[in-house]
Design an enzyme around this catalytic site. Structure first.
Site, mmCIF file in Angstrom:
data_model
loop_
_atom_site.group_PDB
_atom_site.id
_atom_site.type_symbol
_atom_site.label_atom_id
_atom_site.label_comp_id
_atom_site.label_asym_id
_atom_site.label_seq_id
_atom_site.Cartn_x
_atom_site.Cartn_y
_atom_site.Cartn_z
ATOM 1 N NE ARG A 13 -1.177 2.541 2.884
ATOM 2 C CZ ARG A 13 -0.664 3.677 3.357
ATOM 3 N NH1 ARG A 13 -0.602 4.750 2.599
ATOM 4 N NH2 ARG A 13 -0.176 3.733 4.587
ATOM 5 C CG ASP A 14 2.948 4.511 2.972
ATOM 6 O OD1 ASP A 14 2.865 5.345 2.062
ATOM 7 O OD2 ASP A 14 3.201 4.814 4.147
ATOM 8 C CG HIS A 205 3.467 5.213 9.142
ATOM 9 N ND1 HIS A 205 2.799 4.183 8.509
ATOM 10 C CD2 HIS A 205 3.804 6.064 8.164
ATOM 11 C CE1 HIS A 205 2.737 4.412 7.217
ATOM 12 N NE2 HIS A 205 3.347 5.559 6.967
ATOM 13 C CG HIS A 207 7.317 8.052 5.223
ATOM 14 N ND1 HIS A 207 7.046 7.716 3.914
ATOM 15 C CD2 HIS A 207 6.181 7.780 5.909
ATOM 16 C CE1 HIS A 207 5.796 7.268 3.820
ATOM 17 N NE2 HIS A 207 5.246 7.299 5.026
ATOM 18 C CB CYS A 238 2.086 10.428 1.265
ATOM 19 S SG CYS A 238 0.394 11.020 1.157
ATOM 20 C CG ASN A 247 6.609 3.570 3.763
ATOM 21 O OD1 ASN A 247 5.788 3.409 4.641
ATOM 22 N ND2 ASN A 247 6.308 4.149 2.610
HETATM 23 P P1 HMG Z 1 -13.115 14.346 -3.100
HETATM 24 O O1 HMG Z 1 -12.733 14.649 -4.525
HETATM 25 O O2 HMG Z 1 -13.343 15.509 -2.181
HETATM 26 O O3 HMG Z 1 -14.330 13.316 -3.017
HETATM 27 O O4 HMG Z 1 -11.990 13.417 -2.493
HETATM 28 P P2 HMG Z 1 -15.824 13.376 -3.443
HETATM 29 O O5 HMG Z 1 -16.591 12.751 -2.345
HETATM 30 O O6 HMG Z 1 -16.194 14.748 -3.930
HETATM 31 O O7 HMG Z 1 -15.814 12.364 -4.676
HETATM 32 C C1 HMG Z 1 -15.098 12.633 -5.881
HETATM 33 C C2 HMG Z 1 -15.091 11.372 -6.730
HETATM 34 O O8 HMG Z 1 -14.350 10.346 -6.087
HETATM 35 C C3 HMG Z 1 -16.473 10.787 -6.979
HETATM 36 O O9 HMG Z 1 -16.438 10.140 -8.258
HETATM 37 C C4 HMG Z 1 -16.589 9.729 -5.909
HETATM 38 O O10 HMG Z 1 -17.496 8.699 -6.247
HETATM 39 C C5 HMG Z 1 -15.180 9.198 -5.868
HETATM 40 P P3 HMG Z 1 -17.069 10.846 -9.570
HETATM 41 O O11 HMG Z 1 -18.524 11.014 -9.222
HETATM 42 O O12 HMG Z 1 -16.346 12.179 -9.724
HETATM 43 O O13 HMG Z 1 -16.771 9.857 -10.645
HETATM 44 N N1 HMG Z 1 -14.830 8.590 -4.579
HETATM 45 C C6 HMG Z 1 -14.310 7.352 -4.436
HETATM 46 N N2 HMG Z 1 -13.999 6.407 -5.323
HETATM 47 C C7 HMG Z 1 -13.505 5.246 -4.827
HETATM 48 N N3 HMG Z 1 -13.279 5.006 -3.531
HETATM 49 C C8 HMG Z 1 -13.594 5.951 -2.612
HETATM 50 C C9 HMG Z 1 -14.130 7.181 -3.068
HETATM 51 N N4 HMG Z 1 -14.536 8.292 -2.438
HETATM 52 C C10 HMG Z 1 -14.962 9.153 -3.368
HETATM 53 N N5 HMG Z 1 -13.373 5.709 -1.314
HETATM 54 C C11 HMG Z 1 -11.342 11.602 -1.046
HETATM 55 C C12 HMG Z 1 -12.068 12.950 -1.144
HETATM 56 C C13 HMG Z 1 -11.190 11.282 0.419
HETATM 57 C C14 HMG Z 1 -12.160 10.539 -1.752
HETATM 58 C C15 HMG Z 1 -9.967 11.757 -1.729
HETATM 59 O O14 HMG Z 1 -9.322 12.878 -1.201
HETATM 60 C C16 HMG Z 1 -9.093 10.555 -1.566
HETATM 61 O O15 HMG Z 1 -9.385 9.490 -2.091
HETATM 62 N N6 HMG Z 1 -7.978 10.723 -0.846
HETATM 63 C C17 HMG Z 1 -7.063 9.627 -0.546
HETATM 64 C C18 HMG Z 1 -5.664 10.118 -0.605
HETATM 65 C C19 HMG Z 1 -4.734 8.971 -0.284
HETATM 66 O O16 HMG Z 1 -5.041 7.812 -0.445
HETATM 67 N N7 HMG Z 1 -3.527 9.331 0.190
HETATM 68 C C20 HMG Z 1 -2.516 8.384 0.520
HETATM 69 C C21 HMG Z 1 -2.856 7.554 1.724
HETATM 70 S S1 HMG Z 1 -2.551 8.397 3.257
HETATM 71 C C22 HMG Z 1 -0.855 8.203 3.532
HETATM 72 O O17 HMG Z 1 -0.148 7.709 2.682
HETATM 73 C C23 HMG Z 1 -0.300 8.566 4.880
HETATM 74 C C24 HMG Z 1 -0.005 7.359 5.757
HETATM 75 O O18 HMG Z 1 0.890 6.478 5.105
HETATM 76 C C25 HMG Z 1 0.597 7.819 7.096
HETATM 77 C C26 HMG Z 1 1.746 8.802 6.899
HETATM 78 O O19 HMG Z 1 2.749 8.445 6.269
HETATM 79 O O20 HMG Z 1 1.580 9.915 7.352
HETATM 80 C C27 HMG Z 1 -1.289 6.566 6.072
HETATM 81 MG MG MG Z 2 3.049 6.682 5.076
#
Ligand code: HMG
Ligand code: MG
Length: 287
Positions: A13-14, A205, A207, A238, A247
């Site tokens: 994933r990450d 966690h 990096h 990320c 990571n």
């Molecule tokens: P948004 O654009 O504000 O969402 O994004 P929305 O609700 O307006 O929806 C926009 C579109 O996305 C729509 O589709 C939804 O259906 C779709 P459209 O009608 O335009 O075709 N949608 C989805 N599709 C699939 N699965 C879903 C989903 N939700 C909405 N769950 C949202 C808001 C939260 C969805 C967006 O910002 C997002 O997906 N963000 C995720 C970002 C991400 O994954 N980042 C990396 C992970 S975090 C990380 O790495 C940190 C960590 O490792 C810890 C660290 O290191 O700090 C964990």
């Molecule tokens: Mg991370």
């Protein structure tokens, strides 16, 4: 008996979420299947997030359907909202994770929401998970430094951690998303969080962007943490955190812990093979 420290494997994933080349689902499945024989208790497989935001993980359902589940291994996924939760449930995830930020700048960049809006979205996710009997992990990003807002006040991390605890997260993973933490800043952050949550329910966690992840792990061990997230081959980053590459590598953490007399239960031969596989998926020559 040596004391055990658990490594939660983040590679699929990450580690892969930020890769430019679209990695075929079959390669991701092969990596997870290899990791399943390494001795991990928990592996984070993928994310049910918007494919527009993280195109690399658009194949989450296909990957979850293709893996061979080993007994005793929990296969986790990220779920930012109910749409993600429904996907995770249909894919038979063993556990889910919600992910918040300790800074407003990163929350906006990663989730298109303020911190409080994101926490509100997690409430139905945690409620549904409780009904379905699925454990929920909570992440907090940018726990020491934010690429947008600068140094993160420890009190902000403690506040978000308390909110995630109150929602029922069984463990909270503290993310140094851009790898700029130092033992002193990690220690100050942990001091604040430990006022709210015991060390047994926290994970580090870190990096390794600046090469300090092991020092930050040591600072966390001294505070009583015994779970650390890492990714084989040191892959990752990320997509919404500029400079967040890398990571901390699972193999590096495992050796470091072994050197301090901790047991991780990992098979280092399998870890070595998985690290080589992960690096080749990213097009790196094996070293
Ligand atoms: P948004 O654009 O504000 O969402 O994004 P929305 O609700 O307006 O929806 C926009 C579109 O996305 C729509 O589709 C939804 O259906 C779709 P459209 O009608 O335009 O075709 N949608 C989805 N599709 C699939 N699965 C879903 C989903 N939700 C909405 N769950 C949202 C808001 C939260 C969805 C967006 O910002 C997002 O997906 N963000 C995720 C970002 C991400 O994954 N980042 C990396 C992970 S975090 C990380 O790495 C940190 C960590 O490792 C810890 C660290 O290191 O700090 C964990
Ligand atoms: Mg991370």
């Amino acid at each position: 008996m040596p004391e055990t420290v658990e490594i939660f494997e983040m590679g699929p994933r990450d580690g892969l979420q930020n890769e430019k080349r679209q990695i075929p689902a079959s390669e991701k499945i092969a990596l997870v299947d290899l990791l399943s024989s390494a001795g991990f208790r928990r592996i984070e497989v993928t994310s049910f997030v918007s494919p527009k935001w993280v195109p690399q993980l658009a194949d989450a359902a296909e990957v979850m359907a293709g893996i061979t589940r080993a007994p005793g291994v929990s296969y986790g996924v990220l779920t930012p909202n109910m749409k993600g939760y429904d996907g995770a449930k249909a894919a038979r995830a063993s556990e889910v994770a919600v992910f918040a930020s300790a800074s407003e700048g990163f929350s906006k960049a990663n989730l298109n929401a303020t911190i409080s809006e994101s926490l509100e979205r997690f409430v139905p996710v945690t409620e549904a998970a409780r009904r379905d009997g699925l454990p929920v992990r909570g992440y907090i990003s940018v726990v020491t430094d934010c690429p947008f807002d600068g140094p993160t006040p420890p009190a902000s991390v403690a506040c978000v951690a308390a909110a995630l605890r109150d929602m029922g997260c069984y463990e909270i993973s503290l993310g140094d998303t851009i790898g700029q933490g130092r033992p002193e800043t990690v220690d100050a952050m942990l001091a604040a969080v430990l006022d709210e949550i015991p060390a047994e329910r926290l994970a580090g966690h870190y990096h390794d962007t600046a090469g300090r992840a092991l020092q930050n792990i040591d600072a966390s061990l001294a505070r009583g943490l015994r779970v650390f997230d890492a990714a084989v081959g040191g892959l990752g980053g990320c997509p919404y955190a500029p400079g967040a590459k890398g990571n901390v590598a699972t193999e590096k953490v495992a050796l470091h812990l072994a050197g301090q007399g901790y047991a991780t239960g990992l098979d280092m031969d399998v870890i070595g093979k998985a690290a080589a596989m992960a690096r080749s998926m990213r097009g790196e020559k094996d070293v």
